[in-house]
Structures are given as C-alpha cells and as structure tokens.
Scaffold this active site. Structure first.
Site, PDB file in Angstrom:
ATOM      1  N   GLY A  36       0.963  -1.202   0.709  1.00  0.00           N
ATOM      2  CA  GLY A  36      -0.403  -0.044   0.594  1.00  0.00           C
ATOM      3  C   GLY A  36       0.848   1.387   0.451  1.00  0.00           C
ATOM      4  N   ILE A  37       0.042   2.423   0.185  1.00  0.00           N
ATOM      5  CA  ILE A  37       0.461   3.716   0.751  1.00  0.00           C
ATOM      6  C   ILE A  37       2.280   3.244   1.392  1.00  0.00           C
ATOM      7  CG2 ILE A  37       0.554   6.043   1.615  1.00  0.00           C
ATOM      8  CD1 ILE A  37      -1.040   5.169  -1.218  1.00  0.00           C
ATOM      9  N   CYS A  38       1.811   2.893   2.848  1.00  0.00           N
ATOM     10  CA  CYS A  38       2.905   2.667   3.789  1.00  0.00           C
ATOM     11  C   CYS A  38       3.947   2.322   3.170  1.00  0.00           C
ATOM     12  CB  CYS A  38       2.328   1.846   4.750  1.00  0.00           C
ATOM     13  SG  CYS A  38       3.616   1.521   5.940  1.00  0.00           S
ATOM     14  N   HIS A  42      20.458   3.045  32.652  1.00  0.00           N
ATOM     15  CA  HIS A  42      21.379   4.326  32.793  1.00  0.00           C
ATOM     16  C   HIS A  42      23.140   4.132  31.977  1.00  0.00           C
ATOM     17  CE1 HIS A  42      23.088   8.091  33.721  1.00  0.00           C
ATOM     18  NE2 HIS A  42      24.542   7.456  33.801  1.00  0.00           N
ATOM     19  N   ALA A  93      -0.026  19.894   1.307  1.00  0.00           N
ATOM     20  CA  ALA A  93      -0.213  18.491   2.141  1.00  0.00           C
ATOM     21  C   ALA A  93      -1.205  18.907   3.124  1.00  0.00           C
ATOM     22  CB  ALA A  93       1.117  18.338   3.358  1.00  0.00           C
ATOM     23  N   GLY A 123       0.145  23.206   4.515  1.00  0.00           N
ATOM     24  CA  GLY A 123      -0.272  22.542   5.433  1.00  0.00           C
ATOM     25  C   GLY A 123       0.373  21.691   6.504  1.00  0.00           C
TER      26      GLY A 123
END
Ligand SMILES: Cc1cc2nc3c(=O)[nH]c(=O)nc-3n(C[C@H](O)[C@H](O)[C@H](O)COP(=O)(O)OP(=O)(O)OC[C@H]3O[C@@H](n4cnc5c(N)ncnc54)[C@H](O)[C@@H]3O)c2cc1C
Length: 467
Positions: free
Chosen positions: A41-43, A446, A270, A181
């Site tokens: 798809g687009i993704c 950490h 956009a 956009g």
C-alpha cells in the site's frame, strides 16, 4: 489456489489489508487479497517507509555538516538527489517484495486488479478496463486506503505543484519550497528539504503547527524548526497558486494581515487525505459513508453484514499501525477468536519523524482539562539528561499527564531525538493501565534517553532528581 471461493476476501494489500489476510490464514480461513497497484500500500511504497529513508539521509547530512561539534574534520557535503531518491525507492521496493513473499508463505491468493462488491458475497476484479474474474467470499474486508486531498484552486499537477508522491522523487532540489499544511506529512517534508539546504515556507490554516499535538509541544516544534530556518505562517491560507514556466506564485493570506504573493520553485500540498471509497460497488449496500470514509463500529463492521472496513478508508487516525491493528482485529472478529478485542483509538501513538522528532499518545493537557480531569503534569527537558548531552541532542522535552486522583497515565507528549522510539514505553504503560507509582518503581537503564520518561513522571509529583 482456490476455485475463486474464499472465507475472506481482502480488497487492498496495504498495512490494513495484508495483516488482516495473514491473521485470517493463521486462524484457518482461506483468503484472497485483491490489489490494484503494489502490495504494501501507500505505507511501504509511497508513505511511511520511503519518507523515513529520505529523512535518514537528512539526518546523516545534518550530522556530517555538524561533524566539527564532535571533533571531526570532514570536507563539504554535496547532495546527490538522484541517489537519495534511488535509495528511498530501493527501500520501498524491498519492503513491498517482502509482502509478496509473505503472501506466498501464508498461501494467500493475490489477485491483480481493482476489486469491487458485486452483490452479496461477491467481488469482481477489474483489470485493464475489463472484468477479469469474479470471486466469492463469506466475508469481505475493504482496506482500500486513501489518497491526497486537494481543494479547488489548489490542485496538484505533478510538475510544479506536488502531492507527497512527487515530493518523494524530486529530479532536483528546489531552491524555494512552499509546503501547504503542517500535519505530520507536511512537517516531515519541510524538515527533509530544509535539512538539505532548501528554503522552506510552511503555511498552516490553524493557529499552530502540528495541530493535533499538545499545544506546548507544537509551540516547541515551531520554535525549534524556525530556528533551523523554516518559515511558518500560521492562521494563514494559500488563496491561489499561479503557475509560471518553472515556478509558482502563491498568494498567502495571514489572518488580519494584507495578503502577499511569494514565488516558489515548487509547492507541496499536504492538506489531508480522502478515503478511496469510489468504485467499490457500495451503492445499494448497507455500507455507510461519512464524507470520505466508511463508517464502522469498534469491531470494524460496516452496516452491511459480512462487509468490514479497516485502515485509512475507515477514517482517522490515518496511521499505518492503526490500519494494521484494525486488520488483525477484523480477522479475529470474523474467526470468532476468543482473544479478539475492540479498537481503542485513544491509545494509538502518533509520530512525526522530523528533526527534532515528535511523538505522543493519549490525551493532551487541554483535552484532559476539557473533560474535567484533575491532572498532574510532569516535564523533563533533554538538556538535563546525560545521554542527550553526550549525543549532542539537548533540545527537547518529555511531558507526562496523570490523573491527580487515581495516578492513571492519561497522556505522554515528547519532542526531541529518538522520541518516536521512546513513546512505545508509555503506550505499553497506558495499555497496562499503569499509574505513576508503577512507573516510579520501574528501573530505567543509565545512561539512556528513556530515563527522561522516569524523570518526567517523578516531576509530575515534585520528585524529579536531575532538575
Ligand atoms: C507521505 C506519507 C508518509 C506517511 N508516514 C507515516 C508514518 O510514518 N507512520 C504511519 O503510521 N503512517 C504514515 N502514513 C500513513 C500510512 O501510509 C497510512 O495510514 C497507511 O498506509 C494506511 O494503510 P491502509 O492499508 O489503510 O491503506 P493503503 O496503504 O493506502 O493501502 C491501500 C491499498 O489498497 C489498494 N486499493 C485501493 N483500492 C483498491 C481496489 N478497488 N482494488 C484493489 N486494490 C485497491 C491500493 O492500491 C493500496 O495498495 C504516511 C502517509 C504518507 C502519504
């Protein structure tokens, strides 16, 4: 191969459709996918993945141009846009090929063409203007996605005025670029082109950029991206685009100010997306449409028994992971899987992969106040985190919002390096209905950026250590 009769037919092979197909196979059903263009798809082909490949180039470019900050001497950097685009297309191609492999591995029949409903339980696949085959399916999942929205007077032409597709494959870098956009897609392109040295202007109709984000984060993004050279006009509209030979004159109307005209080499529109609901044979069925998307319930069911819709075609948020989640839950619902759970749209993370990155999940501060929650808000800045300083990434903030009475984590909002990876920690926490006490008790490694998630939680209760 089946005789054309399946338990499930999925129309659209994007991140909504293909996982639905795989999950349905895992649950023992026979499945076909109908795809008119590219699996993924687009993704994978024109959205998430090729843009992330482009943004990686921008990030590397940024690091090289700031190499001196890390004690390194390097020569000047030249952008070979042809190779930048080729790399991005290669990433897309590789991922799309991967889906083809997954279809084969899962014994899913893929039919090449456009699918449409043709009566109860029937799907016709059209190819090259003709009806190629007819399939029968007990359940039909519509996963046809969406396309770029345009407005009268603001139509893309593919040459001077681009949608996201053309913006992803420029033949050369424009000198001056207008982005209309400032949602995630607009801001990602603005960030990419700005990092490669293009003069970028962004026009946003609403009073702030990234309007769905928490106001504090969107203000910080505005400040940081402006500092990097992007010009923003908010509360502003592009009222016209006049094309020249190789440039576009844009009339920009900022609210309360006289309109002015500026010339750009290219324009990216956009301004949202619209669902692919046309030509699906929905007329005369119980499938209802709200403006541009199919109306579904929390189980992805439409008003027509046996017909479901998932992903972008089923409305906001228009995100690949929402599409995938819906696809999977749809298949599980169809199979009667006992572990199926309905969609909760309030716990879907949203990420913008600009520099600095932005990520969020849950309620914004304003939304929490609006629904009458008494809240505690924690903030921890990147500048106070050891790993951020070591990385040279001191701009950013992690903000957490808790219910003051119960300690429930209501929302998390972040801006800064790698926050699109960090957000998932809070998404898991929200899904486990974590309170501040559990987050405080958790040991964070950490030195990591994730320590700021801990500190932000502590800060909400006036217990932060490092600020
Ligand atoms: C530039 C850009 C960047 C993006 N970045 C991100 C991101 O970083 N993260 C994120 O989560 N989301 C991102 N998105 C959004 C994401 O791409 C979509 O939310 C996602 O692709 C939706 O998946 P879908 O399966 O619903 O639809 P789509 O991916 O659009 O797939 C639908 C498929 O259906 C096919 N189809 C349509 N009609 C028919 C028919 N009648 N018959 C057969 N096939 C048909 C289409 O060819 C297509 O392959 C981005 C989008 C764009 C445009």
């Amino acid at each position: 191969m089946s005789d054309g009769s399946y338990d499930v037919i999925v129309i659209g092979g994007g991140p909504g459709g293909y996982p639905a197909a795989i999950r349905a196979r895992q649950l023992g059903m026979t499945v076909a996918v109908v795809e008119r263009e590219h699996l993924g798809g687009i993704c994978l082909n024109w959205g998430c993945m090729p843009t992330k490949a482009l943004l990686r180039t921008a990030e590397v470019h940024h690091l090289i141009t700031h190499a001196a900050d890390f004690g390194l001497k390097v020569g000047s950097v030249e952008v070979d846009i042809d190779r930048v685009v080729k790399r991005s297309r290669k990433v897309a191609k590789r991922l799309s090929a991967g889906i083809k492999h997954l279809m084969k591995k899962n014994a899913i029949d893929v039919h090449d063409g456009s699918g449409r409903l043709a009566g109860s339980g029937r799907v016709v696949v059209d190819k090259d203007g003709a009806s190629a085959i007819e399939l029968e399916g007990r359940h039909i999942i519509l996963a046809t996605g969406a396309r770029a929205r345009s407005f009268p007077g603001l139509e893309p032409d593919g040459e001077l005025i681009w949608t996201y597709k053309e913006a992803m494959i420029p033949k050369e870098l424009p000198r001056r670029l207008l982005v209309v956009g400032s949602g995630a897609i607009g801001i990602e392109f603005a960030s990419f082109y700005n990092d490669l040295g293009v003069e970028v202007t962004v026009v946003e109709a609403l009073p702030r950029i990234l309007p769905v984000e928490d106001e504090e984060i969107s203000k910080l993004a505005h400040k940081q991206l402006s500092k990097m050279g992007i010009v923003f006009h908010v509360d502003a509209k592009v009222s016209s685009l006049d094309k020249g030979d190789d440039s576009v004159s844009a009339t920009i109307q900022v609210s309360g100010v006289e309109a002015k005209t500026e010339t750009f080499d290219r324009v990216i529109l956009a301004v949202g997306i619209v669902g692919n609901v046309e030509g699906l044979g929905l007329e005369g069925t119980g499938v209802e449409i709200d403006q541009t998307h199919i109306i579904i319930n929390e189980w992805t069911e439409t008003g027509e028994p046996g017909v479901y819709a998932v992903g972008d075609v089923a409305g906001a948020p228009w995100l690949a992971h929402k599409a995938t989640h819906e696809g999977i839950l749809c298949a599980e619902r169809i199979a009667g899987f006992s572990g199926a759970h309905p969609m909760r749209t309030d716990r879907i993370p949203g990420c913008t992969y600009c520099r600095p990155q932005i990520a969020s999940v849950g309620m914004t501060e304003a939304a929490a106040v609006e629904v009458g929650r008494e809240i505690r808000v924690g903030r921890f800045p990147f500048i106070a985190n050891g790993k951020a300083i070591a990385l040279g990434e001191v701009e950013g903030l992690i903000k957490t919002i808790f219910d003051a009475k119960t300690g429930e984590l209501l929302g998390a909002h972040m801006i800064g390096a790698e926050v699109t990876e960090l957000i998932q920690g809070f998404v898991v926490a929200m899904n486990l209905e974590t309170t501040e006490a559990e987050l405080m008790r958790t040991v964070f490694a950490h030195p990591t950026l994730s320590e700021m998630m801990h500190e932000s939680t502590l800060a909400a209760y006036d217990r932060a250590i490092n600020i």
